[in-house]
Design an enzyme around this catalytic site. Structure first.
Site, short mmCIF file in Angstrom:
data_model
loop_
_atom_site.label_atom_id
_atom_site.label_comp_id
_atom_site.label_asym_id
_atom_site.label_seq_id
_atom_site.Cartn_x
_atom_site.Cartn_y
_atom_site.Cartn_z
CD GLU A 1 8.43 2.76 3.84
OE1 GLU A 1 7.96 1.68 3.39
OE2 GLU A 1 9.05 2.84 4.90
CD GLU B 1 5.74 0.04 7.04
OE1 GLU B 1 6.19 -1.10 7.27
OE2 GLU B 1 5.66 0.50 5.89
O1 IFM Z 1 11.01 -2.40 2.82
C1 IFM Z 1 9.86 -2.10 3.55
C2 IFM Z 1 10.12 -0.97 4.51
O2 IFM Z 1 11.17 -1.24 5.37
C3 IFM Z 1 8.89 -0.70 5.35
N1 IFM Z 1 7.73 -0.52 4.52
C4 IFM Z 1 7.47 -1.50 3.50
C5 IFM Z 1 8.72 -1.69 2.65
C6 IFM Z 1 8.45 -2.71 1.53
O3 IFM Z 1 8.08 -3.94 2.06
#
Ligand code: IFM
Length: 451
Positions: A348, A161
């Site tokens: 994710e 990210e």
């Molecule tokens: O917890 C975070 C993760 O570290 C990165 N992506 C989003 C998740 C939720 O906010």
């Protein structure tokens, strides 16, 4: 029904490991940021977190007992290379070697992220991601990690990210180092992408058989109405949040719209000759983290570029984010159509709810089961519709340190009592176990080559 989609869970080092001052680990900019008054909800910190550094074996046992075949984890840069330069820390190498081998021994395939936001503080002191030297240091670090640990995993994610590690960190002030300078943010964004390019090149040279990609946080973004102002602002928001990070990786240029929003990207001192070739070198997959489904409404009074982002209903999560799986389906179709024919991995996806232990000693989270049913269904549907999606990783395996929200936001399939470190699989963990059993992932490969 068997599919060739890998179903897994995800975590990140700083959010679960704790032991921030053990095993030769150096401070990261998150260690520094979390000490600033007001930076973290309730003044909490990640010094202990899930104590995974000491409990990793039991955590992997639990994962295996739930039949989870793939685990996306991250390596802490400051644990492996405490100052961000020089030789790797042998204790850090030992820890991750044990962890990665521990995955394989339990039949769990590790997917390893090289950078999930824990920048060594000495590099932050030298300018952090707005400085090109940080990307270069990351390239050097990647080479050392590949040499030491590369043989213990087949799938590698370079950067997690970049939008968060640039804009949330250097412009919006809500993540380490907590700066509020848009110019720093766009410089950081380019250097994070460049760091991906350096790491990818290092893999290609040292470990060509590794499968490598970058993970971007992608939002589903549509106009609030078909009014011209809403449509224009939705296009702008998409360029700021998605295009800025996807265009250079998949199209080899930032593109006119992104460059018009961020003229710094036309500065040859920032985007140097050869940078975009490195950034757009073909990966083996593209990683997608997905949480938000927003409508963009033009609003001259908004300090945020003249628009507001409105979550699409329903928004049952404690973060007030949407539970709208059709957004993930649409996003996967869109990425495949607009950006790449590489395999897609949903690296994710997950949701927070007000989870607690009930008098029966269990944690009942029907809302999360509903969420997971929808989003895993969206992945299956995208696959049935011809999108080459190969993996889905639920965020997160267990409740953890949710950055500036501290321990107040629970994303886990496994409940963590942060006082006692007891783990209690929530109902959703049992649901996911059964789902995986019915949609068997491909058998993990065993390709351990490094002693
Ligand atoms: O917890 C975070 C993760 O570290 C990165 N992506 C989003 C998740 C939720 O906010």
């Amino acid at each position: 029904m068997s599919t060739d989609i890998v179903w897994g869970v995800a975590t990140a080092a700083f959010q679960i490991e704790g032991a921030t001052a053990e095993g030769g680990r150096g401070p990261s900019h998150w260690d520094t940021f979390q000490q600033q008054p007001g930076a973290i909800f309730h003044g909490e910190d990640a010094d202990v977190a899930c104590d995974h550094y000491h409990r990793w074996a039991e955590d992997l046992d639990l994962m295996a007992s739930l039949g989870i075949p793939a685990y996306r984890l991250s390596l802490s840069w400051s644990r492996l290379q405490p100052t961000g330069r020089g030789q790797l820390n042998p204790d850090g190498v030992r820890f991750y070697r044990d962890l990665l081998r521990g995955c394989r021994q339990r039949g769990i395939e590790p997917y390893v992220t090289l950078y999930h936001w824990d920048l060594p503080q000495p590099l932050a002191d030298e300018g952090g991601w707005p400085a090109r030297a940080t990307a270069e240091a990351f390239g050097d670090y990647a080479r050392l990690v590949i040499a030491e640990l590369g043989g213990l995993a087949e799938n590698w994610i370079t950067i997690n990210e970049p939008i968060c590690a640039s804009f949330l960190s250097y412009d919006w002030g809500m993540q380490a180092p907590g700066h509020t300078d848009p110019d720093e943010a766009i410089r950081a964004a380019h250097h994070l992408l460049l760091a991906h390019g350096f790491a990818l090149a290092a893999f290609r040279e040292i470990l060509p058989e590794a499968r490598v990609g970058i993970t971007n946080l992608l939002s589903r973004i549509r106009p609030f109405s078909d009014a011209a102002a809403d449509m224009a602002k939705a296009t702008e928001a998409d360029a700021r949040m998605n295009g800025l990070f996807m265009q250079p990786v998949h199209h080899g240029s930032y593109g006119e719209l992104v460059e018009s929003l961020f003229p710094q990207l036309t500065d040859p001192d920032l985007v140097r000759e050869g940078d975009l070739q490195l950034i757009s070198a073909p990966g083996d997959f593209t990683g997608i983290n997905h949480y938000t489904n927003v409508l963009v409404k033009a609003d001259d009074t908004s300090p945020f570029h003249g628009y507001r982002m409105i979550q699409v209903e329903p928004t049952p999560t404690s973060f007030d984010w949407s539970d709208t799986p059709e957004a993930l389906h649409a996003l996967l179709v869109w990425v495949a159509h607009e950006y790449t024919d590489l395999p897609l991995l949903v690296t994710e996806n997950g949701a927070t709810f007000h989870d607690y232990v009930t008098p029966d000693g269990q944690v009942h989270d029907p809302e999360r089961i509903h969420y997971l049913e929808g989003y895993t269904g969206a992945v299956l549907q995208a696959r049935a519709d011809g999108v080459d999606v190969r993996g889905y990783f639920a965020w997160s395996f267990m409740d953890n340190f949710e950055w500036s929200w501290g321990y107040s936001m629970r994303f886990g399939l496994v409940f963590v009592d942060f006082g006692t470190q007891e783990r209690i699989p929530k109902d959703s963990a049992h649901w996911y176990r059964d789902f995986i059993a019915g949609h068997a992932s491909p058998l993990p490969t065993s390709k351990e080559t490094t002693a």
